[in-house]
Motif scaffolding. Structure first.
Motif, PDB file in Angstrom:
ATOM      1  N   THR A  84       0.812  -1.083   0.157  1.00 12.80           N
ATOM      2  CA  THR A  84      -0.038   0.012  -0.073  1.00 12.80           C
ATOM      3  C   THR A  84       0.960   1.321  -0.036  1.00 12.80           C
ATOM      4  N   LYS A  85       0.138   2.416  -0.097  1.00 11.63           N
ATOM      5  CA  LYS A  85       0.918   3.721  -0.220  1.00 11.63           C
ATOM      6  C   LYS A  85       1.413   4.161   1.001  1.00 11.63           C
ATOM      7  N   LEU A  86       2.820   4.062   1.240  1.00  9.38           N
ATOM      8  CA  LEU A  86       3.288   4.282   2.663  1.00  9.38           C
ATOM      9  C   LEU A  86       4.289   5.605   2.712  1.00  9.38           C
ATOM     10  N   GLY A  87       4.467   6.315   1.656  1.00  9.66           N
ATOM     11  CA  GLY A  87       5.210   7.541   1.696  1.00  9.66           C
ATOM     12  C   GLY A  87       6.462   7.484   1.160  1.00  9.66           C
ATOM     13  N   LEU A  88       6.949   8.628   0.576  1.00  6.06           N
ATOM     14  CA  LEU A  88       8.165   8.604   0.041  1.00  6.06           C
ATOM     15  C   LEU A  88       9.386   8.381   0.815  1.00  6.06           C
ATOM     16  N   GLY A  89       9.819   8.673   2.105  1.00  8.62           N
ATOM     17  CA  GLY A  89      10.828   8.507   3.084  1.00  8.62           C
ATOM     18  C   GLY A  89      10.793   7.103   3.116  1.00  8.62           C
ATOM     19  N   THR A  90       9.704   6.396   3.539  1.00  5.41           N
ATOM     20  CA  THR A  90       9.774   4.882   3.514  1.00  5.41           C
ATOM     21  C   THR A  90      10.259   4.150   2.577  1.00  5.41           C
ATOM     22  N   ALA A  91       9.905   4.742   1.281  1.00  7.98           N
ATOM     23  CA  ALA A  91      10.076   3.989   0.107  1.00  7.98           C
ATOM     24  C   ALA A  91      11.538   4.153  -0.223  1.00  7.98           C
ATOM     25  N   TYR A  92      12.332   5.182   0.225  1.00  2.00           N
ATOM     26  CA  TYR A  92      13.794   4.965   0.315  1.00  2.00           C
ATOM     27  C   TYR A  92      14.383   4.323   1.013  1.00  2.00           C
ATOM     28  N   ILE A  93      13.945   4.354   2.375  1.00  2.00           N
ATOM     29  CA  ILE A  93      14.323   3.417   3.023  1.00  2.00           C
ATOM     30  C   ILE A  93      14.252   1.569   2.682  1.00  2.00           C
ATOM     31  N   HIS A  94      13.113   1.616   2.304  1.00  2.00           N
ATOM     32  CA  HIS A  94      12.992   0.260   1.508  1.00  2.00           C
ATOM     33  C   HIS A  94      13.951  -0.068   0.401  1.00  2.00           C
ATOM     34  N   GLY A  95      14.016   0.897  -0.474  1.00  2.00           N
ATOM     35  CA  GLY A  95      14.886   0.695  -1.665  1.00  2.00           C
ATOM     36  C   GLY A  95      16.336   0.575  -1.307  1.00  2.00           C
ATOM     37  N   ILE A  96      16.852   1.308  -0.071  1.00  2.00           N
ATOM     38  CA  ILE A  96      18.277   1.269   0.251  1.00  2.00           C
ATOM     39  C   ILE A  96      18.568   0.026   0.631  1.00  2.00           C
ATOM     40  N   LYS A  97      17.836  -0.551   1.232  1.00  2.00           N
ATOM     41  CA  LYS A  97      17.980  -2.021   1.785  1.00  2.00           C
ATOM     42  C   LYS A  97      18.332  -3.113   0.622  1.00  2.00           C
ATOM     43  N   HIS A  98      17.721  -2.663  -0.412  1.00  2.00           N
ATOM     44  CA  HIS A  98      17.997  -3.853  -1.706  1.00  2.00           C
ATOM     45  C   HIS A  98      19.032  -3.201  -2.635  1.00  2.00           C
ATOM     46  N   ALA A  99      19.592  -2.060  -2.397  1.00  3.69           N
ATOM     47  CA  ALA A  99      20.632  -1.197  -3.241  1.00  3.69           C
ATOM     48  C   ALA A  99      21.878  -2.019  -3.050  1.00  3.69           C
ATOM     49  N   THR A 100      22.497  -2.469  -4.117  1.00  3.53           N
ATOM     50  CA  THR A 100      23.842  -2.882  -4.013  1.00  3.53           C
ATOM     51  C   THR A 100      25.072  -1.957  -4.521  1.00  3.53           C
ATOM     52  N   LYS A 182      25.723   6.182  -0.990  1.00  4.72           N
ATOM     53  CA  LYS A 182      24.842   5.449  -0.396  1.00  4.72           C
ATOM     54  C   LYS A 182      24.757   5.833   1.136  1.00  4.72           C
ATOM     55  N   ALA A 183      25.952   5.691   1.678  1.00  5.75           N
ATOM     56  CA  ALA A 183      26.116   5.798   3.304  1.00  5.75           C
ATOM     57  C   ALA A 183      25.763   7.256   3.718  1.00  5.75           C
ATOM     58  N   VAL A 184      25.920   8.093   3.044  1.00  6.11           N
ATOM     59  CA  VAL A 184      25.177   9.335   3.230  1.00  6.11           C
ATOM     60  C   VAL A 184      23.710   9.383   3.191  1.00  6.11           C
ATOM     61  N   LEU A 185      23.229   8.926   2.145  1.00  8.48           N
ATOM     62  CA  LEU A 185      21.632   8.744   2.211  1.00  8.48           C
ATOM     63  C   LEU A 185      20.968   7.924   3.371  1.00  8.48           C
ATOM     64  N   GLU A 186      21.837   6.788   3.749  1.00  5.09           N
ATOM     65  CA  GLU A 186      21.327   5.935   4.903  1.00  5.09           C
ATOM     66  C   GLU A 186      21.406   6.584   6.021  1.00  5.09           C
ATOM     67  N   SER A 187      22.354   7.647   6.459  1.00  6.02           N
ATOM     68  CA  SER A 187      22.442   8.456   7.646  1.00  6.02           C
ATOM     69  C   SER A 187      21.462   9.472   7.535  1.00  6.02           C
ATOM     70  N   LEU A 188      21.052  10.096   6.582  1.00  8.35           N
ATOM     71  CA  LEU A 188      20.224  11.186   6.343  1.00  8.35           C
ATOM     72  C   LEU A 188      18.687  10.605   6.601  1.00  8.35           C
ATOM     73  N   VAL A 189      18.443   9.541   6.046  1.00  8.15           N
ATOM     74  CA  VAL A 189      16.992   9.059   5.946  1.00  8.15           C
ATOM     75  C   VAL A 189      16.615   8.659   7.505  1.00  8.15           C
ATOM     76  N   GLU A 190      17.655   7.985   8.064  1.00  9.08           N
ATOM     77  CA  GLU A 190      17.546   7.672   9.593  1.00  9.08           C
ATOM     78  C   GLU A 190      17.175   8.779  10.477  1.00  9.08           C
ATOM     79  N   ARG A 191      17.476  10.223  10.004  1.00  7.40           N
ATOM     80  CA  ARG A 191      17.481  11.226  10.935  1.00  7.40           C
ATOM     81  C   ARG A 191      16.243  11.965  10.389  1.00  7.40           C
ATOM     82  N   CYS A 192      15.827  11.748   8.968  1.00  7.24           N
ATOM     83  CA  CYS A 192      14.636  12.497   8.750  1.00  7.24           C
ATOM     84  C   CYS A 192      13.218  12.199   9.457  1.00  7.24           C
ATOM     85  N   VAL A 193      12.419  12.987   9.686  1.00  7.15           N
ATOM     86  CA  VAL A 193      11.085  12.713  10.503  1.00  7.15           C
ATOM     87  C   VAL A 193       9.880  13.435   9.498  1.00  7.15           C
ATOM     88  N   SER A 194      10.059  14.140   8.455  1.00  5.70           N
ATOM     89  CA  SER A 194       9.149  14.654   7.536  1.00  5.70           C
ATOM     90  C   SER A 194       8.637  13.773   6.693  1.00  5.70           C
TER      91      SER A 194
END
Length: 250
Positions: A84-100, A182-194
């Motif tokens: 289901t539609k869960l939002g952009l931030g969580t989509a990035y978190i989900h995608g990063i987990k699978h990014a090689t 990638k490491a930067v995006l992971e760090s930023l996504v962890e901190r973002c609440v919006s």
């Protein structure tokens, strides 16, 4: 103060770029954006993968993505759908987990962001070893095409207010066409609440707080050809609330 740098493989060791494509009702746009990505990455010779994160689109976007995977191969097109539609931030978190890849590119799947600019992003990143490179509509020969006066005024006004209140050190806060280590995006996504449109703005503000280095590339933003814009009154209200929250907490 020295700029904070995220570790990355040495140049020449084979960088890989993971493109995250969050989708919702993009069945008409997805084949075109994927074809363009394959075209420009093929011409540039960079190693890449495209990760499609579909949030339960009722228009059959996922089925189209499955056909594209058969055409281009499972090594190039990765499907990581959600129910289901869960939002952009969580989509990035989900995608990063699978990014090689050791770099991640985020962009819209509606053809607003043309893949022809990606080689310029990569060149810019390598020139300054930037932690992130952001596409900007408001510098150099960047611009917006296909918007009516109302949309342009909203975008300009939002960006102006953001610049005045947040002093982010980047010219385009609300854009969503970016390249990250990638490491930067992971760090930023962890901190973002919006959530919603404020999410992209908070990413830049947090990057400044953490002293990450930011490069910019002028881009042409073109309004979507197929489908409807997702910007409405609720999103504008949410943006204003998010801006005030960021101003008060950063």
């Amino acid at each position: 103060m020295a700029s904070r740098k995220a570790s990355q493989p040495k140049r020449g060791s084979g960088d890989k770029y993971s493109i995250l494509l969050p989708t919702y009702n993009e069945r008409e746009n997805l084949p075109l954006i994927v074809w363009l990505l394959v075209k420009y990455f093929g011409e540039s010779g960079y190693n890449y993968e495209i990760i499609v994160i579909d949030d339960g689109s009722p228009d059959g976007t996922l089925e189209v993505a499955e056909q594209l995977q058969k055409i281009y191969g499972e090594d190039k097109i990765l499907l990581r759908p959600r129910a289901t539609k869960l939002g952009l931030g969580t989509a990035y978190i989900h995608g990063i987990k699978h990014a090689t890849g050791n770099f991640v590119i985020i962009m819209d799947a509606d053809l607003s962001h043309h893949p022809k600019f990606i080689p310029e992003f990569i060149k810019k990143q390598k020139e300054g070893d930037y932690d992130l490179v952001s596409g900007t509509r408001y510098q150099g020969n960047g611009g917006v095409y296909g918007w009516d006066l109302r949309r342009k005024l909203i975008s300009r006004g939002a960006n102006f207010l953001s610049q005045v209140l947040l002093r982010p050190g980047a010219s385009d806060l609300t854009g969503s066409f970016r390249l990250y280590k990638k490491a930067v995006l992971e760090s930023l996504v962890e901190r973002c609440v919006s959530k919603g449109y404020v999410f992209q703005m908070e990413m830049i503000v947090r990057a400044r707080q953490l002293n990450y280095t930011i490069g910019e590339v002028p881009i042409s933003f073109v309004d979507r050809v197929y489908g409807e814009s997702k910007l409405g009154g609720n999103e504008i209200v949410s943006f204003v609330k998010g801006l005030i929250t960021l101003f008060a907490t950063t």
